[in-house]
Design an enzyme around this catalytic site. Structure first.
Site, mmCIF file in Angstrom:
data_model
loop_
_atom_site.group_PDB
_atom_site.id
_atom_site.type_symbol
_atom_site.label_atom_id
_atom_site.label_comp_id
_atom_site.label_asym_id
_atom_site.label_seq_id
_atom_site.Cartn_x
_atom_site.Cartn_y
_atom_site.Cartn_z
ATOM 1 N N ASP A 1 0.849 -1.185 0.000
ATOM 2 C CA ASP A 1 0.000 0.000 0.000
ATOM 3 C C ASP A 1 0.887 1.239 0.000
ATOM 4 O O ASP A 1 1.734 1.397 0.880
ATOM 5 C CB ASP A 1 -0.878 -0.016 1.248
ATOM 6 N N GLU B 1 -0.632 -11.211 -8.478
ATOM 7 C CA GLU B 1 -1.912 -10.919 -9.133
ATOM 8 C C GLU B 1 -1.992 -9.449 -9.540
ATOM 9 O O GLU B 1 -2.435 -9.116 -10.644
ATOM 10 C CB GLU B 1 -3.073 -11.262 -8.194
ATOM 11 N N TYR B 2 -1.558 -8.569 -8.636
ATOM 12 C CA TYR B 2 -1.565 -7.136 -8.944
ATOM 13 C C TYR B 2 -0.637 -6.815 -10.097
ATOM 14 O O TYR B 2 -0.949 -6.000 -10.970
ATOM 15 C CB TYR B 2 -1.150 -6.326 -7.712
#
Length: 216
Positions: free
Chosen positions: A118, A192-193
């Site tokens: 993040d 996945e990102y």
């Protein structure tokens, strides 16, 4: 995007103790006993659905892998990926790792992966970024003297911030890539990102950083 709540997730986690270490604090300093073989130990913070740790464990059977994920709705997917008798060198932790020193002993980890963390873009949230100096202090403690912090992100601001943070902490930068996929590295395991962002044409940044030898 917030994932749909899975009310069965807690029980699912508890029912897979061979994949999820249910008492990671008790393992502190003795993680090698969790695995079939004693070999270099890698830690991924923010494992998500487990594509990276699963791929790395299969690609590097000569290493052991630990993945930390705090979201119960996400970690169940990682459990499914690692629920394979051919994968014996990977385990998961379902915790909010506020301080890694509570779960890992000094010099216990060989590599530490930060994948698409993040970015916490607002200045008032700087202390939450996983490359803020208080986190670097933790990494320095649990990593061996020759250990590496390996970071991937699609966020340029976080990447630039992290390079500065690493440097100011006295770390040595190496293998800095401003467009990871342009290098056609066949050994790169995508998260996945990473796949999602790269398909949209977004550049993926990557770097490795190491600490100077610890003072005795």
């Amino acid at each position: 995007m917030r994932l749909r709540n899975k009310p069965w997730a807690e029980d699912y986690i508890k029912n897979h103790p061979t994949i999820v270490e249910l008492d990671p604090y008790q393992r502190r300093g003795n993680w090698q006993s969790r695995f079939e073989q004693e070999q270099p130990l890698a830690l991924e913070i923010g494992t998500g659905k487990g594509r990276f740790i699963d791929g790395m464990a299969r690609q590097h059977p000569d290493m052991n892998f630990i993945g930390i994920e705090r979201d119960k709705n996400v970690i169940v997917s990682a459990i499914d990926k690692l629920n394979d008798p051919d994968v014996t060198n990977a385990t998961l932790i379902h915790e909010n790792a506020k301080d890694l020193r509570d779960m890992f002993g000094e010099n216990e980890i060989d590599r530490l992966y930060l994948n698409f963390s993040d970015p916490w873009p607002k200045s008032r949230h700087e202390k939450r970024r996983l490359t803020y100096y208080t986190f670097l202090e933790q990494y320095q403690n649990v990593l061996k003297d020759d250990g590496l912090v390996i970071m991937k992100t699609d966020n340029r601001q976080l990447f630039e911030y992290s390079l500065v943070s690493f440097s100011q902490f006295g770390m040595t930068l190496q293998d800095v890539k401003l467009d990871l996929h342009a290098s056609d590295d066949e050994t790169n395991i995508m998260t996945e990102y990473e796949e999602k962002f790269s398909q949209k044409g977004q550049v993926i940044y990557r770097c490795e950083a190491s600490f100077s030898a610890k003072q005795s």
